[in-house]
Design a protein around this motif. Structure first.
Motif, PDB file in Angstrom:
ATOM      1  N   ASP A 258      -9.255  15.736 -19.602  1.00 16.32           N
ATOM      2  CA  ASP A 258      -9.318  16.797 -20.707  1.00 16.32           C
ATOM      3  C   ASP A 258      -8.104  17.487 -20.991  1.00 16.32           C
ATOM      4  O   ASP A 258      -7.827  18.104 -21.847  1.00 16.32           O
ATOM      5  CB  ASP A 258     -10.476  17.754 -20.292  1.00 16.32           C
ATOM      6  N   ALA A 259      -7.254  17.457 -19.886  1.00 15.46           N
ATOM      7  CA  ALA A 259      -5.698  18.109 -20.128  1.00 15.46           C
ATOM      8  C   ALA A 259      -4.958  17.170 -21.255  1.00 15.46           C
ATOM      9  O   ALA A 259      -3.981  17.711 -21.541  1.00 15.46           O
ATOM     10  CB  ALA A 259      -5.084  18.163 -18.697  1.00 15.46           C
ATOM     11  N   ILE A 260      -5.208  16.193 -21.402  1.00 10.28           N
ATOM     12  CA  ILE A 260      -4.589  15.335 -22.402  1.00 10.28           C
ATOM     13  C   ILE A 260      -5.041  15.386 -23.696  1.00 10.28           C
ATOM     14  O   ILE A 260      -6.235  15.252 -23.852  1.00 10.28           O
ATOM     15  CB  ILE A 260      -4.599  13.680 -21.982  1.00 10.28           C
ATOM     16  N   PRO A 261      -4.093  16.074 -24.522  1.00 15.44           N
ATOM     17  CA  PRO A 261      -4.736  16.531 -25.839  1.00 15.44           C
ATOM     18  C   PRO A 261      -5.012  15.255 -26.566  1.00 15.44           C
ATOM     19  O   PRO A 261      -4.864  14.184 -26.401  1.00 15.44           O
ATOM     20  CB  PRO A 261      -3.431  17.153 -26.565  1.00 15.44           C
ATOM     21  N   GLN A 262      -6.045  15.436 -27.500  1.00 17.15           N
ATOM     22  CA  GLN A 262      -6.719  14.586 -28.633  1.00 17.15           C
ATOM     23  C   GLN A 262      -7.373  13.419 -28.182  1.00 17.15           C
ATOM     24  O   GLN A 262      -8.614  12.879 -28.410  1.00 17.15           O
ATOM     25  CB  GLN A 262      -5.284  13.956 -29.305  1.00 17.15           C
ATOM     26  N   VAL A 263      -7.032  12.686 -26.881  1.00 18.05           N
ATOM     27  CA  VAL A 263      -7.744  11.549 -26.478  1.00 18.05           C
ATOM     28  C   VAL A 263      -8.164  11.633 -25.151  1.00 18.05           C
ATOM     29  O   VAL A 263      -9.096  10.746 -24.581  1.00 18.05           O
ATOM     30  CB  VAL A 263      -6.489  10.143 -26.467  1.00 18.05           C
ATOM     31  N   GLY A 264      -7.881  12.736 -24.488  1.00 21.98           N
ATOM     32  CA  GLY A 264      -8.315  12.670 -22.877  1.00 21.98           C
ATOM     33  C   GLY A 264     -10.068  12.990 -22.822  1.00 21.98           C
ATOM     34  O   GLY A 264     -10.443  12.253 -22.108  1.00 21.98           O
ATOM     35  N   ALA A 265     -10.570  13.846 -23.835  1.00 19.46           N
ATOM     36  CA  ALA A 265     -11.822  14.146 -23.830  1.00 19.46           C
ATOM     37  C   ALA A 265     -12.795  12.715 -24.113  1.00 19.46           C
ATOM     38  O   ALA A 265     -13.688  12.204 -23.546  1.00 19.46           O
ATOM     39  CB  ALA A 265     -12.398  15.109 -24.812  1.00 19.46           C
ATOM     40  N   THR A 266     -12.007  12.019 -25.132  1.00 20.44           N
ATOM     41  CA  THR A 266     -12.857  10.605 -25.584  1.00 20.44           C
ATOM     42  C   THR A 266     -12.953   9.636 -24.225  1.00 20.44           C
ATOM     43  O   THR A 266     -13.884   8.926 -23.885  1.00 20.44           O
ATOM     44  CB  THR A 266     -12.142   9.777 -26.544  1.00 20.44           C
ATOM     45  N   LEU A 267     -11.563   9.545 -23.632  1.00 22.47           N
ATOM     46  CA  LEU A 267     -11.323   8.773 -22.370  1.00 22.47           C
ATOM     47  C   LEU A 267     -12.555   9.069 -21.352  1.00 22.47           C
ATOM     48  O   LEU A 267     -13.188   8.334 -20.844  1.00 22.47           O
ATOM     49  CB  LEU A 267     -10.100   8.681 -21.835  1.00 22.47           C
ATOM     50  N   ALA A 268     -12.775  10.357 -21.189  1.00 22.10           N
ATOM     51  CA  ALA A 268     -13.439  10.786 -20.044  1.00 22.10           C
ATOM     52  C   ALA A 268     -15.082  10.351 -20.503  1.00 22.10           C
ATOM     53  O   ALA A 268     -15.754  10.025 -19.644  1.00 22.10           O
ATOM     54  CB  ALA A 268     -13.435  12.453 -19.855  1.00 22.10           C
ATOM     55  N   SER A 269     -15.349  10.488 -21.853  1.00 19.06           N
ATOM     56  CA  SER A 269     -16.687  10.226 -22.223  1.00 19.06           C
ATOM     57  C   SER A 269     -17.154   8.805 -22.083  1.00 19.06           C
ATOM     58  O   SER A 269     -18.083   8.638 -21.554  1.00 19.06           O
ATOM     59  CB  SER A 269     -16.964  10.680 -23.820  1.00 19.06           C
ATOM     60  N   LEU A 270     -16.145   7.854 -22.235  1.00 23.42           N
ATOM     61  CA  LEU A 270     -16.202   6.529 -22.236  1.00 23.42           C
ATOM     62  C   LEU A 270     -16.433   5.960 -20.584  1.00 23.42           C
ATOM     63  O   LEU A 270     -17.489   5.446 -20.442  1.00 23.42           O
ATOM     64  CB  LEU A 270     -15.101   5.698 -22.685  1.00 23.42           C
ATOM     65  N   VAL A 271     -15.819   6.888 -19.549  1.00 24.76           N
ATOM     66  CA  VAL A 271     -16.139   6.559 -18.171  1.00 24.76           C
ATOM     67  C   VAL A 271     -17.682   7.004 -17.893  1.00 24.76           C
ATOM     68  O   VAL A 271     -18.429   6.141 -17.291  1.00 24.76           O
ATOM     69  CB  VAL A 271     -15.177   7.354 -17.271  1.00 24.76           C
ATOM     70  N   GLY A 272     -17.991   8.029 -18.631  1.00 23.09           N
ATOM     71  CA  GLY A 272     -19.375   8.603 -18.197  1.00 23.09           C
ATOM     72  C   GLY A 272     -20.492   7.743 -18.690  1.00 23.09           C
ATOM     73  O   GLY A 272     -21.387   7.387 -18.331  1.00 23.09           O
TER      74      GLY A 272
END
Length: 360
Positions: A258-272
């Motif tokens: 989530d610390a990575i702007p713009q794309v961090g939350a998207t990457l985290a959601s894909l893992v979950g």
């Protein structure tokens, strides 16, 4: 005749002017040589320059907290000591309560990858080529080895010292050096502010612009830490209640990405979502819905309240700044692009105020 009398230089006289002397050429050559020497030196000590930059960046990040404690009667050194001890305790608690279980869960995830792939293939592959590929022992073994390699890499990094992110993962020495530089820069911040004040004498608004630019960086760092903490806690509670496997590991991944702007939350959601998909389609859908709802809450409630006065950038400007930062310095550039861009915006605004359009 009148033109010559008015002070015009005849063409013959102009052509007789001497060009650059040998001494002038020597001076120019020395300038180029010095620039080349400094460039080579900077390239050779680039890792130390990165640590100096990170130390100053972190000092600006903790400055709002230190300044708040100082305004409430704390001595600056004592306030910084309490803050550093608090950070060390938080990192230690994070390692004991989250990182250590997460490392163990990585190993469990690697061991169960064949089972998860077969489960996904059975649910969604039917008799198609997808199921055959997912049931292929060589594919399963390759993915298992990949995750095991990731687990070994994370374990090695933890042995070297989990004291920071990004470039700090290079080892304990780098983390301690950056931390020491942060302490020195933070203790010297009043002298830095005084030097800025002296350098801005005779230029109204310049000192305020420089202080505002440094404040943008500090506000962003502390604010981003709060946003990441909220994302990690909310994700952990959801994973725990919904029954998604490896809640500690996934929550830690969400908080870091989530610390990575713009794309961090998207990457985290894909893992979950991928991990939830190994259990059931409905759990994966619920995970997707959770991340969509939380992203809306973060984008429209949490982040605006934290970054309202810190990052005054348009979405396009923020995206371009992240792309440029990532191209120049990888993950570190992407993490620091927004606060640096916000600080540069303040300085450019001050420059335009001092040099309005049409002025010489």
């Amino acid at each position: 005749m009148s033109g010559a009398d008015d002070g015009e230089v005849p063409a013959s006289a102009a052509s007789d002017r001497p060009g650059l002397t040998l001494l002038d050429h020597a001076k120019i050559a020395c300038v180029y040589l010095l620039v080349g020497v400094f460039a080579v030196l900077a390239f050779n000590v680039r890792e130390m320059l990165v640590l100096i930059f990170l130390g100053f960046f972190l000092a600006l990040g903790v400055e709002p907290v230190v300044a708040w404690l100082h305004r409430h009667g704390w001595r600056r050194g004592l306030a910084l000591l309490v803050l550093v001890v608090g950070l060390v305790l938080v990192v230690g608690a994070l390692v004991l309560l989250a990182v250590v279980p997460a490392v163990g869960q990585i190993g469990q995830l690697a061991a169960h990858i064949p089972e998860y792939l077969s489960s996904i293939g059975t649910k969604f592959g039917g008799g198609t080529e997808l199921r055959k590929n997912l049931d292929d022992p060589s594919v399963q073994e390759q993915l298992k080895n990949t995750v095991s390699a990731i687990s070994n890499a994370v374990t090695s990094a933890l042995a070297a010292g989990f004291a920071a992110i990004g470039a700090f993962l290079g080892g304990i020495f780098a983390a301690c050096t950056a931390g020491a530089l942060m302490v020195y820069f933070s203790l010297s911040m009043p002298r830095i502010a005084a030097a800025v004040q002296r350098g801005a004498v005779g230029h109204p608004g310049r000192a305020e612009a420089l202080h505002a630019a440094m404040g943008r960086v500090g506000g962003y760092v502390t604010g981003q830490a709060g946003v990441c903490l909220c994302a990690g806690i909310a994700s952990y509670l959801f994973f725990l209640i919904a029954g998604v496997p490896y809640p500690v590991l996934l929550a830690l991944v969400v908080a870091v990405l989530d610390a990575i702007p713009q794309v961090g939350a998207t990457l985290a959601s894909l893992v979950g979502i991928f991990v939830a998909l190994s259990q059931s389609l409905w759990l994966a859908v619920a995970t997707l819905i959770f991340f969509c709802l939380y992203q809306m809450v973060e984008n429209y409630l949490i982040a605006p309240r934290i970054f309202a006065k810190t990052v005054e950038l348009s979405p396009l400007g923020a995206f371009l700044a992240i792309l440029l930062g990532a191209a120049l310095a990888g993950v570190l550039g992407a993490l620091t692009a927004l606060p640096i861009a916000a600080a540069l915006k303040v300085l450019i605004r001050q420059y335009r105020a001092e040099h309005p359009a049409g002025s010489p």
